[in-house]
Design a protein around this motif. Sequence first.
Motif, mmCIF file in Angstrom:
data_model
loop_
_atom_site.group_PDB
_atom_site.id
_atom_site.type_symbol
_atom_site.label_atom_id
_atom_site.label_comp_id
_atom_site.label_asym_id
_atom_site.label_seq_id
_atom_site.Cartn_x
_atom_site.Cartn_y
_atom_site.Cartn_z
ATOM 1 N N THR A 142 0.841 -1.191 0.000
ATOM 2 C CA THR A 142 0.000 0.000 0.000
ATOM 3 C C THR A 142 0.880 1.245 0.000
ATOM 4 O OG1 THR A 142 -0.127 -0.056 2.427
ATOM 5 C CG2 THR A 142 -1.895 -1.127 1.199
ATOM 6 N N GLY A 143 0.421 2.269 -0.701
ATOM 7 C CA GLY A 143 1.167 3.516 -0.763
ATOM 8 C C GLY A 143 2.262 3.489 -1.808
ATOM 9 N N ASP A 144 3.054 4.546 -1.830
ATOM 10 C CA ASP A 144 4.144 4.702 -2.790
ATOM 11 C C ASP A 144 5.484 4.425 -2.115
ATOM 12 O OD1 ASP A 144 2.325 5.494 -4.750
ATOM 13 O OD2 ASP A 144 2.462 7.603 -4.164
ATOM 14 N N HIS A 145 6.332 3.691 -2.815
ATOM 15 C CA HIS A 145 7.643 3.324 -2.282
ATOM 16 C C HIS A 145 8.676 3.374 -3.402
ATOM 17 C CE1 HIS A 145 5.689 1.791 1.398
ATOM 18 N NE2 HIS A 145 4.772 1.316 0.573
ATOM 19 N N LEU A 146 9.909 3.721 -3.029
ATOM 20 C CA LEU A 146 11.034 3.689 -3.957
ATOM 21 C C LEU A 146 11.941 2.543 -3.552
ATOM 22 C CD1 LEU A 146 12.667 4.917 -6.309
ATOM 23 C CD2 LEU A 146 13.770 6.428 -4.628
ATOM 24 N N LEU A 147 12.171 1.621 -4.498
ATOM 25 C CA LEU A 147 13.055 0.483 -4.265
ATOM 26 C C LEU A 147 14.305 0.635 -5.109
ATOM 27 C CD1 LEU A 147 10.119 -0.557 -3.525
ATOM 28 C CD2 LEU A 147 10.959 -2.840 -4.078
ATOM 29 N N CYS A 148 15.412 0.161 -4.591
ATOM 30 C CA CYS A 148 16.650 0.084 -5.362
ATOM 31 C C CYS A 148 17.150 -1.345 -5.305
ATOM 32 C CB CYS A 148 17.711 1.029 -4.802
ATOM 33 S SG CYS A 148 19.312 0.907 -5.635
ATOM 34 N N LEU A 149 17.403 -1.919 -6.472
ATOM 35 C CA LEU A 149 17.937 -3.277 -6.568
ATOM 36 C C LEU A 149 19.350 -3.179 -7.126
ATOM 37 C CD1 LEU A 149 14.653 -3.315 -7.380
ATOM 38 C CD2 LEU A 149 15.118 -5.758 -7.234
ATOM 39 N N PRO A 150 20.344 -3.027 -6.243
ATOM 40 C CA PRO A 150 21.713 -2.804 -6.712
ATOM 41 C C PRO A 150 22.311 -4.061 -7.332
ATOM 42 C CG PRO A 150 21.676 -3.040 -4.333
ATOM 43 C CD PRO A 150 20.251 -3.051 -4.786
ATOM 44 N N GLY A 151 23.133 -3.859 -8.348
ATOM 45 C CA GLY A 151 23.772 -4.983 -9.013
ATOM 46 C C GLY A 151 24.519 -4.519 -10.238
ATOM 47 N N THR A 152 24.738 -5.446 -11.166
ATOM 48 C CA THR A 152 25.422 -5.095 -12.408
ATOM 49 C C THR A 152 24.705 -3.956 -13.103
ATOM 50 O OG1 THR A 152 26.149 -7.385 -12.658
ATOM 51 C CG2 THR A 152 26.242 -5.996 -14.614
ATOM 52 N N HIS A 153 23.401 -4.083 -13.232
ATOM 53 C CA HIS A 153 22.550 -3.008 -13.752
ATOM 54 C C HIS A 153 21.531 -2.686 -12.670
ATOM 55 C CE1 HIS A 153 23.523 -4.738 -17.992
ATOM 56 N NE2 HIS A 153 24.472 -3.935 -17.557
ATOM 57 N N SER A 154 21.840 -1.727 -11.835
ATOM 58 C CA SER A 154 20.977 -1.400 -10.703
ATOM 59 C C SER A 154 19.651 -0.820 -11.185
ATOM 60 C CB SER A 154 21.678 -0.400 -9.779
ATOM 61 O OG SER A 154 22.867 -0.956 -9.252
ATOM 62 N N LYS A 155 18.584 -1.233 -10.521
ATOM 63 C CA LYS A 155 17.240 -0.786 -10.877
ATOM 64 C C LYS A 155 16.656 0.062 -9.753
ATOM 65 C CE LYS A 155 17.292 -3.546 -14.530
ATOM 66 N NZ LYS A 155 17.328 -3.084 -15.925
ATOM 67 N N TRP A 156 16.125 1.234 -10.119
ATOM 68 C CA TRP A 156 15.386 2.083 -9.192
ATOM 69 C C TRP A 156 13.918 1.971 -9.590
ATOM 70 C CZ3 TRP A 156 17.662 4.771 -5.153
ATOM 71 C CH2 TRP A 156 19.056 4.815 -5.156
ATOM 72 N N VAL A 157 13.119 1.392 -8.702
ATOM 73 C CA VAL A 157 11.753 0.996 -9.046
ATOM 74 C C VAL A 157 10.749 1.830 -8.264
ATOM 75 C CG1 VAL A 157 10.101 -0.914 -9.101
ATOM 76 C CG2 VAL A 157 12.541 -1.358 -9.527
ATOM 77 N N ALA A 250 22.372 11.157 -8.361
ATOM 78 C CA ALA A 250 21.682 11.457 -9.619
ATOM 79 C C ALA A 250 20.212 11.069 -9.545
ATOM 80 C CB ALA A 250 22.362 10.727 -10.770
ATOM 81 N N THR A 251 19.909 9.946 -8.900
ATOM 82 C CA THR A 251 18.516 9.525 -8.768
ATOM 83 C C THR A 251 17.718 10.523 -7.937
ATOM 84 O OG1 THR A 251 19.125 7.194 -8.969
ATOM 85 C CG2 THR A 251 17.002 7.675 -7.966
ATOM 86 N N LEU A 252 18.271 10.926 -6.802
ATOM 87 C CA LEU A 252 17.572 11.880 -5.948
ATOM 88 C C LEU A 252 17.420 13.234 -6.638
ATOM 89 C CD1 LEU A 252 19.231 11.024 -2.512
ATOM 90 C CD2 LEU A 252 17.044 10.218 -3.411
ATOM 91 N N ALA A 253 18.451 13.638 -7.387
ATOM 92 C CA ALA A 253 18.371 14.909 -8.113
ATOM 93 C C ALA A 253 17.292 14.862 -9.184
ATOM 94 C CB ALA A 253 19.725 15.239 -8.735
ATOM 95 N N ARG A 254 17.174 13.721 -9.847
ATOM 96 C CA ARG A 254 16.151 13.598 -10.885
ATOM 97 C C ARG A 254 14.750 13.658 -10.280
ATOM 98 N NH1 ARG A 254 15.542 15.187 -15.896
ATOM 99 N NH2 ARG A 254 14.056 13.927 -17.063
ATOM 100 N N HIS A 255 14.584 13.050 -9.119
ATOM 101 C CA HIS A 255 13.295 13.136 -8.437
ATOM 102 C C HIS A 255 12.956 14.595 -8.117
ATOM 103 C CE1 HIS A 255 11.814 8.995 -7.276
ATOM 104 N NE2 HIS A 255 12.923 8.730 -7.928
ATOM 105 N N ARG A 256 13.945 15.342 -7.646
ATOM 106 C CA ARG A 256 13.700 16.766 -7.339
ATOM 107 C C ARG A 256 13.338 17.534 -8.600
ATOM 108 N NH1 ARG A 256 18.286 15.926 -4.033
ATOM 109 N NH2 ARG A 256 19.633 16.889 -5.608
ATOM 110 N N ALA A 257 14.048 17.252 -9.689
ATOM 111 C CA ALA A 257 13.797 17.972 -10.939
ATOM 112 C C ALA A 257 12.397 17.703 -11.469
ATOM 113 C CB ALA A 257 14.841 17.577 -11.987
ATOM 114 N N LEU A 258 11.852 16.523 -11.178
ATOM 115 C CA LEU A 258 10.509 16.168 -11.623
ATOM 116 C C LEU A 258 9.438 16.633 -10.647
ATOM 117 C CD1 LEU A 258 11.194 12.545 -12.946
ATOM 118 C CD2 LEU A 258 10.706 14.582 -14.321
ATOM 119 N N GLY A 259 9.864 17.293 -9.572
ATOM 120 C CA GLY A 259 8.909 17.788 -8.590
ATOM 121 C C GLY A 259 8.347 16.715 -7.688
ATOM 122 N N ARG A 260 9.026 15.591 -7.582
ATOM 123 C CA ARG A 260 8.542 14.515 -6.718
ATOM 124 C C ARG A 260 8.984 14.757 -5.282
ATOM 125 N NH1 ARG A 260 9.284 8.682 -9.741
ATOM 126 N NH2 ARG A 260 8.219 9.195 -11.699
#
Length: 309
Positions: A142-157, A250-260
Amino acid sequence: MAAPVFIAGDWGTSNLRLSLVDADGAVLDSRTGPGAAAVPAGGFPDTVRGLLADWDAAHGRLPLLLCGMVGSTLGWVEVPYAAAPAGAAEIAGYLHRIDLDGRPVYIAPGVKGTNLQGAPDVMRGEETQVLGALITHPGLATGDHLLCLPGTHSKWVDLSDGRITGFTTAMSGEIYALLSKHSTLARGAADWDGTPDAGFRQGLARVAEAGADVLHLLFETRARQMAGLLSPKDALGFLSGLVIGGDVAATLARHRALGRPAPTRVVLVGAPALNALYTLALASHGVAALALNGAEQSTAGLLAYFRRL
């Protein structure tokens, strides 16, 4: 001992992990095998037969559920992606069945979506770990969550009410591997065991000071050694701090730039050693982390598929 009901397999590009699982999701036995890239064309059936022969003798031919690159063009059979937004029902609906010597084999589809830059992105295997996290931590449903799956190609979900709504891939692990093994930055540097040592923390601090423009920071790994400001034993840790710190910043900066809204917590789903590094990187920005073992979440996600069959 409880009786196994299926075999869970996370078959990535470089590694295969197989687990004998009971009805409650407990792993009764496990083993490893070659990654999908190392299996010759047409060799997937024989690889499975060889690895599972003794389990078959003891328990019969149990269903085999697989996720990861086994469903890609490199794998056993290419399985179409489920499209985000997607939850357990949509992803499980794309499971592809193969019959192997009377054994049902199911291959997970992966997910396709749009990243924070508005471009197409794809994942295979990580979606199953996300579904596993929803099983082991129901509060994520329930609700909104940010996940990070670190690895060879890390995913921010981005997860909203239990559904993957979008995600962004960062090639952090592959970039570090290439630079640490095949670039001038690695010359003269000592081996690094991946622990968050002084060099890693120095790299994080440098990103916090100079910003997420890592391309203009990477050469400092060598230049600082030449200037006597970085020891060879700390060099690769410093490099990792730059790469992981840059990924997070960079991920956090992109969230700020999108107004999230700025995330107050990120759920990490990965190997414990990588989770520890990303936890420190997030903490340098005042963001908390919930660290979940990626292998355990993968098994839980495959169990969720099995229960839907």
